[in-house]
Design an enzyme around this catalytic site. Structure first.
Site, PDB file in Angstrom:
ATOM      1  N   CYS A   1      -8.494   4.265  -4.817  1.00 47.42           N
ATOM      2  CA  CYS A   1      -9.274   3.052  -5.043  1.00 47.42           C
ATOM      3  C   CYS A   1      -9.034   2.533  -6.463  1.00 47.42           C
ATOM      4  O   CYS A   1      -8.779   1.347  -6.680  1.00 47.42           O
ATOM      5  CB  CYS A   1     -10.755   3.357  -4.827  1.00 47.42           C
ATOM      6  SG  CYS A   1     -11.798   1.895  -4.685  1.00 47.42           S
ATOM      7  N   CYS A   2      -9.108   3.419  -7.457  1.00 48.91           N
ATOM      8  CA  CYS A   2      -8.877   3.014  -8.842  1.00 48.91           C
ATOM      9  C   CYS A   2      -7.440   2.558  -9.058  1.00 48.91           C
ATOM     10  O   CYS A   2      -7.180   1.639  -9.835  1.00 48.91           O
ATOM     11  CB  CYS A   2      -9.196   4.171  -9.793  1.00 48.91           C
ATOM     12  SG  CYS A   2     -10.954   4.390 -10.099  1.00 48.91           S
TER      13      CYS A   2
ATOM     14  N   CYS B   1     -10.933  13.279 -11.450  1.00 50.96           N
ATOM     15  CA  CYS B   1      -9.495  12.981 -11.497  1.00 50.96           C
ATOM     16  C   CYS B   1      -9.144  12.003 -12.626  1.00 50.96           C
ATOM     17  O   CYS B   1      -8.112  11.336 -12.559  1.00 50.96           O
ATOM     18  CB  CYS B   1      -8.996  12.461 -10.152  1.00 50.96           C
ATOM     19  SG  CYS B   1      -9.804  10.965  -9.549  1.00 50.96           S
TER      20      CYS B   1
ATOM     21  N   CYS C   1     -17.846   0.337 -11.681  1.00 48.20           N
ATOM     22  CA  CYS C   1     -18.026  -0.479 -10.481  1.00 48.20           C
ATOM     23  C   CYS C   1     -19.339  -0.072  -9.792  1.00 48.20           C
ATOM     24  O   CYS C   1     -19.789   1.075  -9.907  1.00 48.20           O
ATOM     25  CB  CYS C   1     -16.862  -0.281  -9.518  1.00 48.20           C
ATOM     26  SG  CYS C   1     -15.296  -0.962 -10.123  1.00 48.20           S
TER      27      CYS C   1
END
Length: 226
Positions: free
Chosen positions: A107-108, A216, A192
């Site tokens: 996603c990032c 991570c 977010c």
């Protein structure tokens, strides 16, 4: 160092930013500005350098994932106008916005890292200043002030590495700087919406961030994140 006074840390940060200006030569310098407290302090210090050098309008790069708190976005937009900051807003490709993946790293990568890489290439940014601090997260404890990044090639500059959360708020209070109203509600670190919650009393600064992403951060940095 944590034992230094805030004044000494300010001077050290300004020295880092002055060196960044020298290293850049005629290259383009931007501040990675989220609207959060740390990057706002980094931007304010950079504006001080530009004012002293009579170097004109500050440039900021802001990643709009489409999932930021409306309050954070509104604050950044208001301050950009008040401080006369030119903001490069970058975001993911439309097709990348759909899934808020259970895989937080992916996603990032799609919503932050790829848009950042694209903006650096398209705008020709040679130096990118950020508001990262060593004490925020274990993965950042060995960061250095000047880090040459590749693919794309640019110099990442971290002038606030030795600051603490208290230093940030002391600077903001001492300078009378505005800040996002979410901090008054108890948030201490803003990301977010799906990955940020209110942390409980006595918790670590980033404890309100999604643990799957926090675990991570080192890998995300290797992929091009701050």
């Amino acid at each position: 160092m944590h034992g230094q006074s805030l004044e000494a840390k300010c001077e050290a940060s300004l020295e880092v930013l002055n060196e960044a200006l020298e290293r850049a030569g005629n290259g383009l310098i931007a501040v990675a500005w989220t609207g959060g407290k740390d990057s706002t302090v980094a931007l304010n210090l950079w504006m001080e350098i530009l004012h002293k050098r009579e170097r004109g309008t500050p440039l900021a790069l802001s990643i709009d994932t489409g999932l930021k708190f409306p309050e954070t976005v509104a604050f950044r937009q208001a301050m950009a106008q008040a401080w006369q900051v030119e903001v490069i807003e970058v975001g993911p490709e439309p097709k990348a916005k759909a899934p808020i993946s259970e895989d937080r790293m992916e996603c990032c990568r799609l919503l932050k890292i790829e848009p950042l890489r694209k903006a650096i290439i398209e705008r020709g940014v040679s130096v990118l200043i950020n508001g990262v601090r060593r004490d925020e997260h274990p993965s950042r404890k060995d960061r250095i002030a000047f880090e040459q990044r590749c693919n794309p090639d640019y110099l990442q500059v971290s002038p606030l590495l030795d600051w603490t959360e208290m230093d940030i708020w002391s600077y903001i209070a001492g300078r009378g700087l505005p800040y996002c109203q979410l901090y008054d509600l108890g948030y201490r670190s803003l990301g977010c919406v799906p990955c940020t919650v209110l942390a409980g009393p006595g918790s670590a600064e980033r404890s309100g961030r999604d643990e799957r992403k926090e675990s991570c951060l080192s890998t995300l940095h290797d992929l091009g994140y701050f």
